[in-house]
Design an enzyme around this catalytic site. Structure first.
Site, PDB file in Angstrom:
ATOM      1  CE  LYS A  18      -4.369   1.146   0.103  1.00  0.00           C
ATOM      2  NZ  LYS A  18      -5.560   0.493  -0.429  1.00  0.00           N
TER       3      LYS A  18
ATOM      4  CG  ASP B 256      -7.337   3.519  -1.091  1.00  0.00           C
ATOM      5  OD1 ASP B 256      -7.965   2.457  -1.012  1.00  0.00           O
ATOM      6  OD2 ASP B 256      -7.292   4.330  -0.138  1.00  0.00           O
TER       7      ASP B 256
HETATM    8  P1  NDP Z   1     -12.982   8.027  -3.034  1.00  0.00           P
HETATM    9  O1  NDP Z   1     -11.883   9.022  -2.846  1.00  0.00           O
HETATM   10  O2  NDP Z   1     -13.541   7.817  -4.381  1.00  0.00           O
HETATM   11  O3  NDP Z   1     -14.210   8.367  -2.049  1.00  0.00           O
HETATM   12  C1  NDP Z   1     -14.017   8.459  -0.674  1.00  0.00           C
HETATM   13  C2  NDP Z   1     -15.345   8.886  -0.052  1.00  0.00           C
HETATM   14  O4  NDP Z   1     -15.227   8.853   1.359  1.00  0.00           O
HETATM   15  C3  NDP Z   1     -15.753  10.311  -0.403  1.00  0.00           C
HETATM   16  O5  NDP Z   1     -17.139  10.388  -0.383  1.00  0.00           O
HETATM   17  C4  NDP Z   1     -15.139  11.115   0.739  1.00  0.00           C
HETATM   18  O6  NDP Z   1     -15.746  12.360   0.974  1.00  0.00           O
HETATM   19  C5  NDP Z   1     -15.401  10.172   1.896  1.00  0.00           C
HETATM   20  N1  NDP Z   1     -14.415  10.396   2.959  1.00  0.00           N
HETATM   21  C6  NDP Z   1     -13.067  10.358   2.861  1.00  0.00           C
HETATM   22  N2  NDP Z   1     -12.503  10.638   4.046  1.00  0.00           N
HETATM   23  C7  NDP Z   1     -13.528  10.868   4.897  1.00  0.00           C
HETATM   24  C8  NDP Z   1     -13.602  11.193   6.263  1.00  0.00           C
HETATM   25  N3  NDP Z   1     -12.496  11.343   7.004  1.00  0.00           N
HETATM   26  N4  NDP Z   1     -14.844  11.322   6.816  1.00  0.00           N
HETATM   27  C9  NDP Z   1     -15.974  11.170   6.070  1.00  0.00           C
HETATM   28  N5  NDP Z   1     -15.956  10.848   4.771  1.00  0.00           N
HETATM   29  C10 NDP Z   1     -14.760  10.706   4.195  1.00  0.00           C
HETATM   30  O7  NDP Z   1     -12.410   6.663  -2.420  1.00  0.00           O
HETATM   31  P2  NDP Z   1     -12.903   5.163  -2.649  1.00  0.00           P
HETATM   32  O8  NDP Z   1     -14.366   5.149  -2.849  1.00  0.00           O
HETATM   33  O9  NDP Z   1     -12.016   4.555  -3.646  1.00  0.00           O
HETATM   34  O10 NDP Z   1     -12.537   4.491  -1.251  1.00  0.00           O
HETATM   35  C11 NDP Z   1     -13.453   4.439  -0.155  1.00  0.00           C
HETATM   36  C12 NDP Z   1     -13.023   3.372   0.817  1.00  0.00           C
HETATM   37  O11 NDP Z   1     -12.993   2.102   0.145  1.00  0.00           O
HETATM   38  C13 NDP Z   1     -11.632   3.539   1.422  1.00  0.00           C
HETATM   39  O12 NDP Z   1     -11.620   3.011   2.740  1.00  0.00           O
HETATM   40  C14 NDP Z   1     -10.762   2.654   0.532  1.00  0.00           C
HETATM   41  O13 NDP Z   1      -9.582   2.236   1.166  1.00  0.00           O
HETATM   42  C15 NDP Z   1     -11.723   1.490   0.315  1.00  0.00           C
HETATM   43  N6  NDP Z   1     -11.421   0.647  -0.831  1.00  0.00           N
HETATM   44  C16 NDP Z   1     -11.351   1.187  -2.097  1.00  0.00           C
HETATM   45  C17 NDP Z   1     -11.098   0.367  -3.173  1.00  0.00           C
HETATM   46  C18 NDP Z   1     -11.148   0.866  -4.566  1.00  0.00           C
HETATM   47  O14 NDP Z   1     -11.114   0.034  -5.486  1.00  0.00           O
HETATM   48  N7  NDP Z   1     -11.249   2.155  -4.819  1.00  0.00           N
HETATM   49  C19 NDP Z   1     -10.792  -1.074  -2.992  1.00  0.00           C
HETATM   50  C20 NDP Z   1     -10.996  -1.554  -1.633  1.00  0.00           C
HETATM   51  C21 NDP Z   1     -11.264  -0.696  -0.601  1.00  0.00           C
HETATM   52  P3  NDP Z   1     -15.157  13.708   0.300  1.00  0.00           P
HETATM   53  O15 NDP Z   1     -15.686  13.717  -1.107  1.00  0.00           O
HETATM   54  O16 NDP Z   1     -15.700  14.787   1.156  1.00  0.00           O
HETATM   55  O17 NDP Z   1     -13.671  13.612   0.367  1.00  0.00           O
END
Ligand code: NDP
Length: 448
Positions: free
Chosen positions: A128, A168
């Site tokens: 990571k 991510d």
């Molecule tokens: P994105 O950046 O596309 O979206 C993240 C989302 O989470 C946004 O809505 C963001 O809000 C919100 N967010 C981020 N930080 C916070 C916080 N501290 N408090 C509240 N909301 C928050 O990321 P992903 O959708 O790719 O990833 C989301 C999760 O899924 C993570 O935990 C990631 O590790 C996990 N994941 C992702 C994978 C992937 O293929 N993308 C694979 C496996 C797991 P805002 O728009 O305000 O920033």
């Protein structure tokens, strides 16, 4: 450290060696709780100190990233790659660009990735990386310059047979494209060293949907196991990024009603539920315009709860898809009291150890991220295969493979997680199934 340490002794030693890394401690504790009782009964793992070795990354690379903004100001960020474990394949795992990124966060993610990648049944080790760079509010040119500067150093440590990063939080197709372009320029080779690429240059169909789709499929498998399904259920989804968007889409395809989405500023509650049209709006809002979820509430005339999380809304099913530690003990208690029957995690470690305890006590179905969100890395693995054989599979073929992988992961959880009395502890199941495969490979290599 003595080989037959208790969970408490093991954690004491780990905390002393990794001071202040609270997220990493949390992720290890959750695994140790399942694995240490198992290794105590299977002394070949205990005597070979397999868990001790698995909690120490193979190597950690930390570097300076310097870039220039549009006004000519110079910025210094920190870049990381934690190459955790390559016992069963090249290091594989995402890159996160977010101000909260630090070594502890990346070590927790890299450690969890070891188990997740093992569960996919594909030959992938775990890593990571990322940076404390915040792409929010930056111009396209600034993001490009940052990505190029980041890859200039990272390129020395990765390769198609060594380490294959992906996206991510904060790293989507745009960032992967900038980084892949720079990697190709520096190395003069065209190989699938990054996944999550655009379709024009080696990306895989349904990669962007895979984590969210896989999460919904995992929920469907958990419910099917109890003779139920998503159809007709009221569902809470947190987040509104990549994982949340496609998890919501698949829930709708499977007949569920999604009534919440959130971002770092709060959540929306739409009692009528999402529709294809509303989801298309969210995808545009979050992907291209990088807007706030509150704009959804204004457009569709529903409630927006500033700085709150969706867990107080009555529901049947919950899908945390935003970030780590978004369900604390009071949130879990609230979910249970409001009628929630099952939780699957699209995000990594969104639930605290105390909240998991409450969920288990209430005997809810609970699919941890390392099993439920493995669909993303699984399709990344399939992207690597397509790049190696220089062919592209169709969406239908890939979705069928994804569905089978999620079914297989579920089955591994059933095999290793069914407790006396019949309760299916998916945390234990995922941890043990993920552990055994990597541990057997490490045993076979001897003491290295
Ligand atoms: P994105 O950046 O596309 O979206 C993240 C989302 O989470 C946004 O809505 C963001 O809000 C919100 N967010 C981020 N930080 C916070 C916080 N501290 N408090 C509240 N909301 C928050 O990321 P992903 O959708 O790719 O990833 C989301 C999760 O899924 C993570 O935990 C990631 O590790 C996990 N994941 C992702 C994978 C992937 O293929 N993308 C694979 C496996 C797991 P805002 O728009 O305000 O920033």
């Amino acid at each position: 450290m003595k080989y037959d340490a208790t969970i408490e002794e093991f954690m004491e030693d780990l905390i002393e060696r990794n001071p202040g890394e609270v997220e990493f401690h949390q992720a290890v504790y959750e695994v140790a709780e399942s694995v240490i009782p198992f290794t105590a009964q299977n002394s070949k793992y205990e005597r070979a100190a397999i868990l001790q070795r698995m909690t120490e990354p193979d190597r950690t690379i930390i570097f300076r990233v310097v870039w220039e903004d549009d006004d000519g100001n110079i910025h210094v960020n920190r870049g990381y790659r934690v190459q955790f474990n390559n016992a069963i394949g090249p290091y594989k795992g995402g890159l996160r660009f977010h101000p909260s990124v630090n070594l502890s966060v990346l070590k927790f993610l890299g450690f969890e990735q070891t188990f997740k990648n093992s569960l996919t049944t594909l030959p992938m080790g775990a890593g990571k990386g990322g940076s404390d760079f915040d792409p929010k509010g930056k111009s396209e040119r600034e993001v490009m310059r940052f990505c190029q500067a980041f890859m200039t150093e990272l390129s020395k440590h990765i390769g198609q047979h060594i380490d294959v990063p992906a996206g991510d939080i904060g790293v989507g197709t745009r960032e992967i494209s900038f980084m892949f372009g720079q990697y190709k320029r520096l190395t003069r080779e065209f190989t699938g060293t990054l996944t999550g690429k655009s379709l024009e240059f080696g990306g895989s169909l349904i990669r962007k949907e895979a984590t969210g789709y896989g999460c919904a499929y995992f929920m469907e498998e958990m419910l099917k196991h109890t003779g139920d399904s998503i159809a007709g259920k009221t569902c809470l989804v947190s987040g509104s990024g990549n994982v949340a968007q496609y998890c919501a889409e698949k829930i709708m395809h499977l007949g569920g009603k999604v009534v919440t989405l959130s971002d770092s500023s709060g959540f929306i509650h739409d009692p009528e539920g999402l529709s294809e049209e509303k989801l298309a709006y969210v995808i545009k809002l979050k992907t291209r315009i990088r807007g706030r979820i509150s704009e959804y509430a204004e457009k569709y005339g529903c409630a927006f709860y500033k700085d709150e999380k969706p867990w107080k809304i009555p529901c049947d099913l919950a899908f945390p898809c935003a970030t780590q530690n978004e369900i604390h003990k009071p949130d879990a208690e609230m979910l249970i009291s409001q009628g929630c029957r099952a939780i699957t995690e699209g995000a990594n470690m969104p639930t605290t150890v105390e909240a998991i305890r409450v969920i288990h006590q209430a005997k809810l179905l609970y699919g941890p991220g390392k099993a439920a969100n493995a669909g993303g890395v699984a399709v990344s693995g399939l992207e690597m295969t397509q790049n190696s054989i220089r062919m592209s599979w169709t969406s239908e073929e890939l979705e069928e493979r994804l569905k089978n992988i999620m079914k297989n992961i579920h089955q591994q959880c059933v095999t290793h997680g069914t407790e006396q009395g019949g309760y299916l502890n998916y945390v234990k199941g995922a941890n043990l199934a993920g552990f055994i495969k990597v541990a057997n490979a490490m045993l076979a290599y001897g003491v290295i």
